[in-house]
Scaffold this active site. Structure first.
Site, PDB file in Angstrom:
ATOM      1  N   MET A  26       4.561  55.936  -7.010  1.00 14.34           N
ATOM      2  CA  MET A  26       5.756  55.999  -7.856  1.00 14.34           C
ATOM      3  C   MET A  26       6.260  57.442  -7.895  1.00 14.34           C
ATOM      4  O   MET A  26       6.963  57.838  -8.827  1.00 14.34           O
ATOM      5  CB  MET A  26       5.433  55.499  -9.265  1.00 14.34           C
ATOM      6  CG  MET A  26       5.023  54.025  -9.271  1.00 14.34           C
ATOM      7  SD  MET A  26       5.281  53.201 -10.853  1.00 14.34           S
ATOM      8  CE  MET A  26       4.289  54.188 -11.928  1.00 14.34           C
ATOM      9  N   HIS A  33      -2.496  62.094  -4.374  1.00 13.03           N
ATOM     10  CA  HIS A  33      -1.656  61.352  -3.414  1.00 13.03           C
ATOM     11  C   HIS A  33      -1.796  61.945  -2.010  1.00 13.03           C
ATOM     12  O   HIS A  33      -1.802  61.211  -1.024  1.00 13.03           O
ATOM     13  CB  HIS A  33      -0.180  61.412  -3.828  1.00 13.03           C
ATOM     14  CG  HIS A  33       0.137  60.697  -5.109  1.00 13.03           C
ATOM     15  ND1 HIS A  33       0.495  61.354  -6.259  1.00 13.03           N
ATOM     16  CD2 HIS A  33       0.145  59.370  -5.403  1.00 13.03           C
ATOM     17  CE1 HIS A  33       0.719  60.467  -7.216  1.00 13.03           C
ATOM     18  NE2 HIS A  33       0.517  59.264  -6.732  1.00 13.03           N
TER      19      HIS A  33
HETATM   20  O1  PAF Z   1      -0.373  53.082  -8.535  1.00 18.40           O
HETATM   21  C1  PAF Z   1       0.853  53.207  -8.517  1.00 18.40           C
HETATM   22  O2  PAF Z   1       1.390  54.308  -8.342  1.00 18.40           O
HETATM   23  C2  PAF Z   1       1.717  51.969  -8.725  1.00 18.40           C
HETATM   24  O3  PAF Z   1       1.136  51.076  -9.621  1.00 18.40           O
HETATM   25  C3  PAF Z   1       2.086  51.269  -7.415  1.00 18.40           C
HETATM   26  C4  PAF Z   1       0.849  50.728  -6.703  1.00 18.40           C
HETATM   27  C5  PAF Z   1       2.820  52.233  -6.490  1.00 18.40           C
HETATM   28  C6  PAF Z   1       3.009  50.077  -7.690  1.00 18.40           C
HETATM   29  O4  PAF Z   1       4.185  50.479  -8.300  1.00 18.40           O
END
Ligand code: PAF
Length: 281
Positions: A26, A33
Site C-alpha cells: 500500500m 518492503h
Molecule cells: O499488507 C499490505 O500492505 C496490504 O494488506 C496488501 C497485501 C497490499 C493488500 O492491500
C-alpha cells in the site's frame, strides 16, 4: 522501470516470457518492503510491485484518508530495488463501483486481527485476488509481520486454486527491535518507547518457549505487556497462542507449529507483531 495502471500492466504482462514475482504493497515503502522486493528479485525474472491503498480493508473509523502516500519517494525505493513494473492503479480503476462479489475470509479471518477489525481480511483477500488476477504472477512475496494476512492468503491460494508460489519473509525490525511498519511514522518518540514493550514481550515468550507449555509462554509475554499498560500509554489489544494452520487457540498438549500473536495501540496507533513457536510433545 515502468509505472502504470491496469491497461499498461496488461500490455507489460503480455510481453513477459519468464517468471514474474509480485510484491503487493500500500506504499509508504520502508526497508521491510525493500527486503520483500529483494526476495522477489531473487525468485522471478521480472518483478512487479503494486502500490494501492485499498479502501475495502479499512474500517469506517480507521486511517484510510490519512494513510501515508509518499508516491514519488516510493517510486525511488522501487527503482533502487530494481523493480520492473510499478502497478499503481487509480481508485476508480480498481473499483469502478462498490464490488458486489467479494472474497470471504471465513472463520480464520474473524478472530484476533479480524475480530478487532471486522471486514478487514475480506477486503485484503478481495484486493489480493484482484492483484493476482491482474498481474498473473508466478510467485508473490508477503511479509510475515502481518501473519494472519499471510496465512489467509495461503489458504485462499489453496481454496481458490491460484497457481502461485507464496513466499513469506521474516519480520524486518528496526535496531531497537520494533517491527517495521508504515504506521510507525505516526509514533511520537514517547510512543515508540512504549511500543518497545511488544518486542520485549516476544523476547520473554521466546525464552519461556524453551520447554514451556503454551500457557507459560503466553503468561511470560503478558507479564511484560501488563507492566507497559500500567506504566506507559499502551493499550493491549489481544495476545494469544494459536495453531498456525487454523488460528484456533492451542491446547496445553498442542504439538506442531504455533504462533504468538500480539496487538497493542500506542498513542492511537495500532501495532501488531508475532513470534513463530514450535511445540513438541
Ligand atoms: O499488507 C499490505 O500492505 C496490504 O494488506 C496488501 C497485501 C497490499 C493488500 O492491500
Amino acid at each position: 522501470m515502468e509505472v502504470g495502471g491496469i491497461q499498461a500492466l496488461r500490455a507489460w504482462r503480455k510481453k513477459q516470457t519468464g517468471t514474474v514475482s509480485l510484491v503487493p504493497t500500500m506504499g509508504a515503502l520502508h526497508s521491510g518492503h525493500q527486503a520483500l522486493m529483494g526476495r522477489a528479485r531473487d525468485s522471478g525474472d521480472s518483478v512487479v510491485t503494486s502500490i494501492f491503498v485499498n479502501p475495502l480493508q479499512f474500517g469506517a473509523d480507521e486511517d484510510f484518508m490519512k494513510y501515508p502516500r509518499p508516491f514519488e519517494a516510493d517510486l525511488e525505493v522501487c527503482e533502487a530495488a530494481d523493480v520492473d513494473f510499478v502497478f499503481a492503479p487509480a481508485l476508480g480503476e480498481m473499483y469502478p463501483a462498490a464490488p458486489e462479489v467479494t472474497v470471504s475470509s471465513g472463520r480464520m479471518g474473524s478472530v484476533f486481527e479480524g475480530a478487532a477489525r471486522p471486514g478487514h481480511f475480506d477486503g485484503v483477500l478481495t484486493v489480493v485476488a484482484k492483484l493476482f488476477t491482474l498481474t498473473a504472477p508466478t510467485s508473490a512475496v508477503f511479509g510475515l509481520k502481518d501473519i494472519q494476512q499471510f496465512c489467509l492468503v495461503r489458504r485462499m491460494i489453496e481454496d481458490l486454486n491460484f497457481d502461485i508460489e507464496l513466499i513469506g519473509l521474516p519480520v524486518v525490525r528496526d535496531e531497537d527491535g520494533l517491527a517495521m511498519s508504515s504506521r510507525n511514522e505516526y509514533l511520537a518518540p514517547g510512543d515508540r518507547v512504549a511500543a518497545l514493550a511488544i518486542p520485549r514481550a516476544l523476547d520473554a515468550a521466546a525464552r519461556a518457549a524453551d520447554g514451556g507449555m503454551p500457557a507459560d509462554v503466553e503468561a511470560a509475554a503478558r507479564q511484560v505487556l501488563d507492566v507497559a499498560v500500567e506504566r506507559e500509554d499502551l493499550d493491549l489489544g489481544y495476545i494469544g497462542i494459536v495453531d498456525a494452520a487454523t488460528f484456533q487457540p492451542c491446547a496445553q498438549n498442542f504439538s506442531g507449529h504455533a504462533l504468538l500473536l500480539v496487538s497493542a495501540t500506542v498513542g492511537g496507533t495500532h501495532l501488531i507483531d508475532n513470534l513463530p513457536l514450535e511445540f513438541h510433545r
